[in-house]
Structure formats: C-alpha cells, structure tokens
Design a protein around this motif. Structure first.
Motif: not given
Length: 329
Positions: A111-134
């Motif tokens: 709760k002490n984070v000082k940025y908003d993940p949506v409002k504080s940044f301009v998206p450029i590109t989702q470069v990649a997904s990290v392949v995760h497995v179970i």
C-alpha cells in the motif's frame, strides 16, 4: 500628450524582424526524436533473462533509431525501485522501463507504492510473455492437471507448493489455481528458482509454478514432471505441452515483459520505440534468442498493451485480495 517612443538607430525594424525569426527557428528546426542516448531501466540484476532481453532490445532499438541505448539496472523491492524511478522521470522518451508483471501486482500487495500501474505510465509494447509451467515431483502419482486436482482433493492439507516469495508470479499463479480448481496447497517460499527446484526434485515440496527456462532442463532430465503451461493457449516455445485451462476452464496466467514510459510521453515518441521493437522481434536471431530465454514474442501495439495491463491489474488484484497477500498489513 504622450511622447512618441523612437527606436535607437542600431535597432532597426529589419533587425527586430530578424531577431524574432531567430526565436522561432529553434522550435521549427528542433531535431526529431531521438537526438541523444536513450536509457532503458531494468528492474532486475544483470545476468538474468530479463536483463539479457533488455540488452538485446537496447542493441536492436539503437540500430533502428541511430542513437545509443543504454541499459541501467535498478534491482530491488520486487521491481518497485525501478518502477518508481521511471514513473517520476521526465516524459521525453529518453527514460524507459522494461516492466514486468509485478508493475501491476505490487500496488495491490504494498500500500506504500507511489505509482499507479495504469495512470503513471504510457504503454509502448508488451515485448514478450514469460513461459511458465506447473510441475510436480516425479513421485507424485499424476500424469496431467486433471489427475493433480483429484490428488490434491484426496490429500487435503498434505501437499506443499514452492514459490519465489510474497507477491511473486509463482505464488499468484498457485493461488489462482487453488481458487479456480477448489483445491488446497501450502505455500513454501524460497529466495530463488534453484533452491526451490532442488526441494521439488527431492520431494520436500510437491508442486511448483515456475518459468520454463528454469524448469525445462530438469524436466528433460526426468527430475521433475511438467504437466502444463499456464497460458490459456499453447506456447510456441513448447507447442505440444497442454494448458491448465484444458482442465480448469478460464485459467490464464501470462507473466510478461514490456516497455513503458512516464505518463505524458508524446505519442510520436512512443510510436518510434514501438516500431523499432516490432521490426526487431521479427528478425530470426531475435526469435531464436527469445526461445533460449523461455520467452514467446508478443510485440503488441501500445493500445493493446494498455488494455492488457488494465485487465492484468484487475485479475491479479482479485487473486491477491482473496489470498490476503500483503507485505505491510
């Protein structure tokens, strides 16, 4: 009657016009972006997959825009330090962040984070997904996710899963799985994939969500049993691997890496970087490197990436609330 003011002899009307023109020239003749080095801030230490990706992108972007692109590692606080640094940077396109999934999850945990993940940044590109497995210990008597769910229900309170700590994608994926499959597992946190996988192999823990890049070598050696990928569709990196969603409809977890800039960065600047990345990831050498890093190419446009971030924040925020995950209660 007011005395009419006259100009000094040396200050002729022609000279004034020329001087005025000089004040306009710098605006009109301003060099196109970029006209100096760009910095990509990486929220991880040097040497890991994200750092390798960031340096590859820096090299490729630099070739496209004809300017040096510098990598600056700012690890710490689960990517919080780097994210807050870039959020407060000048929005001129010369300071970018190689953001990870944690960009959107940390604000729900801390709760002490000082940025908003949506409002504080301009998206450029989702470069990649990290392949995760179970994955499971080879002694766990299951061959697929459906059988794992049955096994967990029959052994309630007896099964543990390894995570990489509070708020990590590995923990959040396991908690989402628990919620959606209605099963129970005990979280055992570790400080890295290596010790967690060691305990998975030995049987101290029975289940683990982790990157394919870390787990794959052990799976190929028969030391762990990989059951499925976490994405809702098969991964191009391991196309024959089933998905968790085949057994748990709707399950989808895509850890990601992408580029963002401080809020207020001009759209024309965003488009320059997006174009450079989009063209670069089509190159065969880049695709091959992504595969060795356990990454699937995405390269989405800014608008699509922005929509993805917003959805991701909501999805994981709900998982975090249900599991009551926090670092400062």
């Amino acid at each position: 009657m007011q005395k009419k003011q006259t100009l000094p002899k040396w200050m002729s009307p022609a000279l004034l016009i020329a001087a005025g023109a000089l004040t306009i020239v710098p605006q009109a003749a301003r060099a196109a972006y970029p006209d100096k080095p760009i910095t990509i801030v990486i929220p991880f230490s040097a040497g890991g997959a994200a750092d390798t990706l960031g340096r590859l992108l820096a090299d490729k972007i630099g070739q496209k825009v004809k300017q040096p692109v510098i990598v600056e590692n700012k690890p710490g606080a689960g990517t919080l330090i780097a994210s807050q640094h870039v959020a407060s940077a000048k929005p001129d396109g010369y300071t970018l962040l190689l953001a990870a999934s944690s960009l959107g999850t940390i604000p729900s945990i801390n709760k002490n984070v000082k940025y908003d993940p949506v409002k504080s940044f301009v998206p450029i590109t989702q470069v990649a997904s990290v392949v995760h497995v179970i994955s499971v210990n080879p002694e766990v008597p299951v061959k697929n996710v459906k059988e794992l769910i049955e096994y967990l229900k029959q052994n309630k309170g007896k099964v543990s899963y390894a995570s990489l700590g509070t708020g990590s994608s590995t923990q959040l994926e396991a908690e989402m799985f628990k919620n959606m499959a209605n099963v129970d597992m005990q979280d055992i946190p570790y400080k890295g994939s290596a010790p967690a996988l060691t305990d998975l192999i030995s049987g101290r823990v029975q289940v683990m969500f982790d990157a394919w890049a870390s787990t794959g070598p052990y799976a190929k050696a028969g030391k762990v049993k990989v059951l499925a990928v976490t994405t809702d569709k098969p991964s191009p990196s391991i196309p024959d691997m089933p998905t968790i969603a085949q057994a748990v409809p709707g399950f989808s977890a895509m850890p990601w890496l992408g580029l963002v800039a401080p809020k207020g960065t001009p759209d024309e600047v965003v488009q320059v970087i997006y174009k450079a990345v989009h063209e670069s990831v089509q190159q065969d050498d880049v695709k091959a490197k992504f595969k060795t890093l356990g990454l699937d190419v995405i390269a989405s446009d800014p608008a699509t990436f922005g929509q993805f971030i917003s959805k991701d924040v909501k999805t994981w925020g709900e998982v975090i609330r249900k599991a009551n995950i926090t670092v400062n209660p």
